[in-house]
Write an enzyme that holds these catalytic residues in place. Structure first.
Site, PDB file in Angstrom:
ATOM      1  N   GLY A  99       0.802  -1.219   0.000  1.00 58.17           N
ATOM      2  CA  GLY A  99       0.000   0.000   0.000  1.00 58.17           C
ATOM      3  C   GLY A  99       0.833   1.268   0.000  1.00 58.17           C
ATOM      4  O   GLY A  99       2.061   1.239   0.028  1.00 58.17           O
ATOM      5  N   GLY A 101       2.575   3.603   1.545  1.00 60.53           N
ATOM      6  CA  GLY A 101       3.179   3.792   2.862  1.00 60.53           C
ATOM      7  C   GLY A 101       3.686   5.193   3.094  1.00 60.53           C
ATOM      8  O   GLY A 101       3.822   5.624   4.243  1.00 60.53           O
ATOM      9  N   ARG A 102       3.990   5.914   2.021  1.00 57.88           N
ATOM     10  CA  ARG A 102       4.397   7.320   2.174  1.00 57.88           C
ATOM     11  C   ARG A 102       3.855   8.189   1.034  1.00 57.88           C
ATOM     12  O   ARG A 102       4.469   9.173   0.649  1.00 57.88           O
ATOM     13  CB  ARG A 102       5.911   7.457   2.288  1.00 57.88           C
ATOM     14  CG  ARG A 102       6.710   6.887   1.142  1.00 57.88           C
ATOM     15  CD  ARG A 102       8.186   7.243   1.331  1.00 57.88           C
ATOM     16  NE  ARG A 102       9.014   6.596   0.322  1.00 57.88           N
ATOM     17  CZ  ARG A 102      10.298   6.888   0.140  1.00 57.88           C
ATOM     18  NH1 ARG A 102      10.877   7.818   0.871  1.00 57.88           N
ATOM     19  NH2 ARG A 102      10.993   6.253  -0.768  1.00 57.88           N
ATOM     20  N   LYS A 121       4.023  12.524  -2.213  1.00 59.61           N
ATOM     21  CA  LYS A 121       4.928  11.492  -1.709  1.00 59.61           C
ATOM     22  C   LYS A 121       5.796  12.098  -0.614  1.00 59.61           C
ATOM     23  O   LYS A 121       6.402  13.142  -0.808  1.00 59.61           O
ATOM     24  CB  LYS A 121       5.812  10.951  -2.827  1.00 59.61           C
ATOM     25  CG  LYS A 121       6.746   9.836  -2.368  1.00 59.61           C
ATOM     26  CD  LYS A 121       7.556   9.276  -3.523  1.00 59.61           C
ATOM     27  CE  LYS A 121       8.488   8.168  -3.043  1.00 59.61           C
ATOM     28  NZ  LYS A 121       9.285   7.609  -4.156  1.00 59.61           N
ATOM     29  N   ASP A 133       8.201   5.874   8.605  1.00 63.55           N
ATOM     30  CA  ASP A 133       7.619   7.137   9.065  1.00 63.55           C
ATOM     31  C   ASP A 133       6.769   7.834   8.007  1.00 63.55           C
ATOM     32  O   ASP A 133       6.154   8.864   8.275  1.00 63.55           O
ATOM     33  CB  ASP A 133       8.716   8.091   9.557  1.00 63.55           C
ATOM     34  CG  ASP A 133       9.771   8.386   8.496  1.00 63.55           C
ATOM     35  OD1 ASP A 133       9.498   8.158   7.298  1.00 63.55           O
ATOM     36  OD2 ASP A 133      10.875   8.835   8.866  1.00 63.55           O
ATOM     37  N   GLY A 134       6.744   7.291   6.785  1.00 58.90           N
ATOM     38  CA  GLY A 134       5.921   7.880   5.733  1.00 58.90           C
ATOM     39  C   GLY A 134       6.466   9.164   5.147  1.00 58.90           C
ATOM     40  O   GLY A 134       5.787   9.821   4.364  1.00 58.90           O
ATOM     41  N   ASP A 268       4.430  -4.221  -7.140  1.00 59.08           N
ATOM     42  CA  ASP A 268       3.740  -3.040  -6.608  1.00 59.08           C
ATOM     43  C   ASP A 268       4.268  -1.762  -7.249  1.00 59.08           C
ATOM     44  O   ASP A 268       3.681  -0.690  -7.046  1.00 59.08           O
ATOM     45  CB  ASP A 268       3.879  -2.977  -5.084  1.00 59.08           C
ATOM     46  CG  ASP A 268       5.335  -2.997  -4.625  1.00 59.08           C
ATOM     47  OD1 ASP A 268       6.015  -3.999  -4.893  1.00 59.08           O
ATOM     48  OD2 ASP A 268       5.787  -2.011  -4.006  1.00 59.08           O
ATOM     49  N   ASP A 278       7.240   5.163  -9.445  1.00 58.99           N
ATOM     50  CA  ASP A 278       8.085   4.952  -8.264  1.00 58.99           C
ATOM     51  C   ASP A 278       9.569   5.013  -8.594  1.00 58.99           C
ATOM     52  O   ASP A 278      10.237   3.989  -8.735  1.00 58.99           O
ATOM     53  CB  ASP A 278       7.729   3.615  -7.587  1.00 58.99           C
ATOM     54  CG  ASP A 278       6.389   3.668  -6.890  1.00 58.99           C
ATOM     55  OD1 ASP A 278       5.897   4.777  -6.642  1.00 58.99           O
ATOM     56  OD2 ASP A 278       5.826   2.611  -6.589  1.00 58.99           O
TER      57      ASP A 278
END
EC number: 2.7.7.-
Length: 521
Positions: A99, A101-102, A121, A133-134, A268, A278
């Protein structure tokens, strides 16, 4: 600054009923979550070109409202930010729920009949952050921002980047996982794409045997992004998979064309729209090496090396095919599409490589000519970008004399190594190449123009990004802007920017950020 909000993902797909922001398994397509407020945001750079695509003016880019929204400090009216749920295979192993996450999606919008999703992001924790910590640091954010826009102007399918903001917060990172973390400047990037749906969005639903939601997500994706496909039928699902396969292959051929290595081709990180997504430990080939990967995590197995990207694309498509199988309940059509990928890759790769060397007619010997070229490029360290760009200078009526390599000599890292057997191998190849060019109808000038339209002069080499990062870390954003402007026209000559059309400098060979990078990059 107004946006034509057209949220579809959150309106048409199941939401996580829990509204608290804590790590947990989520049995839904997304979770509502707000970005973390930042201490002292400052705009590092914004893309006027992409802003125009979104209906954002240059005055808007300078406004306090823009800074607040795209640093995560305020929300656009009538929007509810969210993080997406997906799973994935990481380095070949099923990782379960992953998912956003950040990353936090701000909203979806329409402008000039185009649909866009905007996400931040590095904007803080979500239910998918696991133990992280995102947040994001300035270093990785500059790399993502510049690369997104560089790839777009290279004509490579990609997500885009609207802006990058410093947050004023400090973020603890262990850049190469050595056990010695240090505090770095925090930053937030606004990423833009028609959609951020990934292969893993479907995989997580298969893993949970949630066929109902799988069907909802697939129908949603077809409805909004493949509207010419019949929705809700076996025939439509097969066609959907075929088109995702074609888009994925097209993207990978473009990667190979410009010498780009993604570095983390986990499922992902695979866009359902065939977009490069990404940007982490990516890189462009400096010395041509089919075994090179920029990712320290992948340094031993080299799963995601340059020469293996097409194979990994296929492997990932097998995972997607398995995820869609419950909707089709028939393996044969999926297998036929996957087998077609192999055949299509060979054809498309050959066509692409022929365009790089200026050959457009068909001859049986072309495969051997290209295979030999790729072998020769690895005889000694040879810069891929410079070699192909300068190859266009070859005169097809030239007589191969002792200085036959002069047009491409700048591409060799150790020119004195081009002697003896290596020089003879090159001489044999150039003789065959010039002979082949003479059987082409194009003039030297026309061929050069076509070659220069597919062989970029300027790419975002890691050392260039590192120079921008080091300057920005001192509060100087001018190098970020200089590289942004350069990469708007990567195929142009840009005589005033020749300093960037050079091999990687020796000081950058083993410098952190200039050669190998981690997933923290």
């Amino acid at each position: 600054m107004k946006f034509n909000i057209k949220d579809t993902f959150t309106k048409e797909l199941p939401a996580d009923p829990i509204l608290e922001n804590f790590r947990r398994p989520v049995h839904a397509c997304f979770s509502y979550v707000e970005p973390k407020k930042t201490k002292q945001p400052a705009l590092v750079h914004a893309s006027p070109e992409l802003a125009k695509e979104l209906g954002i003016t240059e005055n808007d880019l300078k406004s306090e409202a823009f800074l607040k929204i795209f640093s995560g400090n305020s929300m656009v009216a009538n929007t509810k930010p969210y993080a997406m749920c997906y799973g994935g295979h990481q380095f070949g192993n099923w990782a379960g729920q992953l998912g956003d996450g950040r990353a936090i999606n701000l909203f979806e919008m329409e402008y000039n009949s185009k649909h866009w999703a905007l996400q931040l992001k590095g904007s803080g924790e979500t239910p998918y952050s696991r133990s992280a910590d995102g947040l994001a640091v300035l270093r990785s954010s500059i790399r993502e921002y510049l690369c997104s826009e560089a790839m777009f102007h290279l004509n490579v399918p990609t997500t885009r980047a609207l802006s990058i903001c410093e947050t004023g917060d400090r973020v603890l990172r262990d850049i190469l996982y050595t056990g010695h973390p240090e505090y770095e400047k925090g930053a937030v990037v606004c990423r833009v794409a028609p959609s951020f749906i990934r292969f893993g969005s479907f995989e997580i639903l298969l893993a949970r045997e949630d066929v109902e939601t799988l069907k909802l997500l697939t129908n949603y994706t077809i409805k909004h992004y493949f509207p010419h496909i019949e929705m809700g039928t076996k025939k439509g699902y097969i066609q959907f998979f075929k088109e995702v396969t074609n888009r994925t292959l097209d993207m990978l051929i473009h990667w190979q064309r410009v010498g780009f290595v993604h570095g983390v081709m986990n499922t992902d990180n695979m866009s359902i729209l065939g977009l490069t997504i990404d940007y982490g430990p990516y890189g462009w080939l400096e010395g041509y090496d089919e075994g090179w990967t920029p990712n320290t995590t992948d340094n031993r197995d080299k799963r995601y090396r340059y020469g293996n990207q097409a194979n990994i694309g296929l492997w990932n498509l097998y995972r997607l095919a398995s995820s869609l199988f419950p909707l089709i309940d028939e393996a044969e059509p999926l297998e036929a599409i996957l087998e077609g990928y192999r055949t299509d890759y060979k054809k498309l790769y050959l066509k692409m490589m022929k365009s790089k060397i200026g050959i457009f007619s068909e001859e049986a010997e072309d495969v051997v000519l290209i295979n030999t070229l790729e072998e020769n490029l690895q005889l000694t360290e040879t810069d891929m970008t410079i070699f192909y760009r300068n190859l266009s200078k070859i005169d097809k009526n030239a007589v191969i004399t002792d200085d036959f390599l002069a047009p491409v000599m700048d591409a060799f890292y150790v020119p004195e190594a081009i002697n003896g057997t290596i020089k003879e191998e090159w001489k044999t190849w150039f003789q065959a190449y010039v002979s082949r060019l003479q059987r082409e109808a194009l003039s030297n000038e026309d061929r050069k123009s076509k070659m220069n339209s597919v062989n970029p002069k300027y790419v975002l080499r890691n050392y260039m990004a590192q120079l921008a990062i080091e300057a920005a870390d001192k509060g100087d954003y001018s190098v970020v802007d200089e590289l942004y402007q350069l990469l708007l026209d990567p195929y142009g000559e840009q005589k005033e920017s020749e300093k960037w059309f050079v091999k990687r400098p020796e000081w950058a060979r083993n410098k952190t950020g200039c050669s190998m990078l981690s997933c923290s990059s």
